[in-house]
Design a protein around this motif. Structure first.
Motif, short mmCIF file in Angstrom:
data_model
loop_
_atom_site.label_atom_id
_atom_site.label_comp_id
_atom_site.label_asym_id
_atom_site.label_seq_id
_atom_site.Cartn_x
_atom_site.Cartn_y
_atom_site.Cartn_z
N TRP A 1 0.86 -1.18 0.00
CA TRP A 1 0.00 0.00 0.00
C TRP A 1 0.90 1.23 0.00
O TRP A 1 1.98 1.21 0.56
N HIS A 2 0.41 2.29 -0.60
CA HIS A 2 1.15 3.55 -0.61
C HIS A 2 0.69 4.40 0.58
O HIS A 2 -0.50 4.64 0.75
N TRP A 3 1.67 4.82 1.39
CA TRP A 3 1.34 5.67 2.54
C TRP A 3 1.64 7.12 2.24
O TRP A 3 2.67 7.46 1.66
N TYR B 1 -3.81 5.40 3.47
CA TYR B 1 -3.17 4.43 2.57
C TYR B 1 -3.99 4.34 1.29
O TYR B 1 -5.23 4.34 1.33
N THR B 2 -3.31 4.23 0.17
CA THR B 2 -3.97 4.03 -1.12
C THR B 2 -3.16 3.02 -1.93
O THR B 2 -1.99 2.77 -1.65
N ARG B 3 -3.79 2.44 -2.93
CA ARG B 3 -3.07 1.52 -3.80
C ARG B 3 -2.16 2.28 -4.78
O ARG B 3 -1.10 1.78 -5.16
N ARG C 1 0.60 2.37 -9.33
CA ARG C 1 0.37 1.40 -8.25
C ARG C 1 1.73 0.97 -7.67
O ARG C 1 2.67 0.72 -8.42
N THR D 1 1.80 -4.29 4.18
CA THR D 1 2.49 -3.11 3.68
C THR D 1 3.78 -2.93 4.45
O THR D 1 3.94 -3.44 5.57
N GLU E 1 -3.28 2.93 10.40
CA GLU E 1 -3.79 1.59 10.10
C GLU E 1 -5.12 1.37 10.82
O GLU E 1 -5.36 1.91 11.90
N THR F 1 -2.48 -3.15 7.54
CA THR F 1 -3.32 -1.97 7.35
C THR F 1 -4.75 -2.20 7.86
O THR F 1 -5.41 -1.25 8.27
N TYR G 1 -2.56 -7.63 -1.68
CA TYR G 1 -1.86 -7.38 -2.92
C TYR G 1 -0.45 -7.90 -2.74
O TYR G 1 0.44 -7.20 -2.26
#
Length: 223
Positions: A65-67, A72-74, A83, A116, A136, A215, A221
């Motif tokens: 996941w992108h922080w 957090y987003t994909r 991504r 993540t 989280e 998260t 993923y």
């Protein structure tokens, strides 16, 4: 000769455990190589922009996941819109071994499934202010691995950024796990001992800190 004798694990606070020298040199070199690959993309390492206009002095790359502050987003919409790299299964296994080593609880270790990791690179000038890891939706432990330069790691309390806190040194190969009553302790890095890294780790200068988290968000993923 004394440096070859493993130092015992230390509970800094309930649920906050420091395990010196947990990673061997081969493991450290493998992690350094993996982090270098992740740093090139698909979302490259960067200084994270803060909501009030500042930027973090550490550089960060994320997997799974992108922080960015508070979410957090994909996809890394604040960087390049791509991504992030997948969270590999071998990192899940490493996280489980870390929890088992810190707590000695086989059930907790088997259930631990990080999805993540935030990988921070510190040069000699980088610092990290006192903060809580609370973006989280899960209260599962945070697993922190250190490679490279030794740092001063400040472990505080759950109520305030100020005292009481305890300063310890995290050296290359050290493991730190915080969960349970200490899951939301304030913590930070006020100093990095520049030039203290062992080149045999694959990192000649600077410090890598890998923090694995759960998260609590939907959809795994991995690769």
């Amino acid at each position: 000769m004394s440096a070859l004798i493993p130092r015992p694990a230390m509970e800094i606070a309930p649920g906050a455990v420091h395990v010196p020298g947990w990673l061997g040199l081969d493991q450290q070199r493998e992690l350094v190589a993996a982090c270098r690959a992740w740093a090139t993309g698909p979302v490259p390492i960067r200084h994270t922009a803060l909501p009030r206009g500042g930027v973090m002095s550490v550089r960060t790359v994320c997997i799974g996941w992108h922080w960015r502050p508070y979410r957090y987003t994909r996809t890394a919409d604040d960087v390049n819109g791509r991504r992030v790299a997948a969270f590999p299964d071998w990192m899940v296994r490493l996280g489980r071994r870390a929890v088992l080593r810190a707590y000695g609880d086989e059930a907790a270790a088997a259930a631990y499934t990080p999805d993540t990791a935030l990988i921070n690179f510190y040069d000699g000038r980088a610092r990290l202010g006192m903060h809580q890891d609370k973006d989280e939706k899960s209260s599962d432990p945070v697993v922190s691995l250190s490679i490279g330069d030794t740092c001063v790691f400040r472990v505080g309390n759950t109520e305030t950024r100020t005292k009481p806190y305890t300063d310890i040194e995290l050296a290359s190969g050290d493991l730190f796990v915080f969960g349970g009553p200490s899951r939301y302790v304030y913590h930070g890095v006020p100093k990095v001992h520049e030039g203290s890294a062992d080149p045999a780790t694959g990192l000649r200068t600077g410090r890598l800190n890998i923090t694995m988290r759960v998260t609590g968000l939907q959809g795994r993923y991995t690769e």
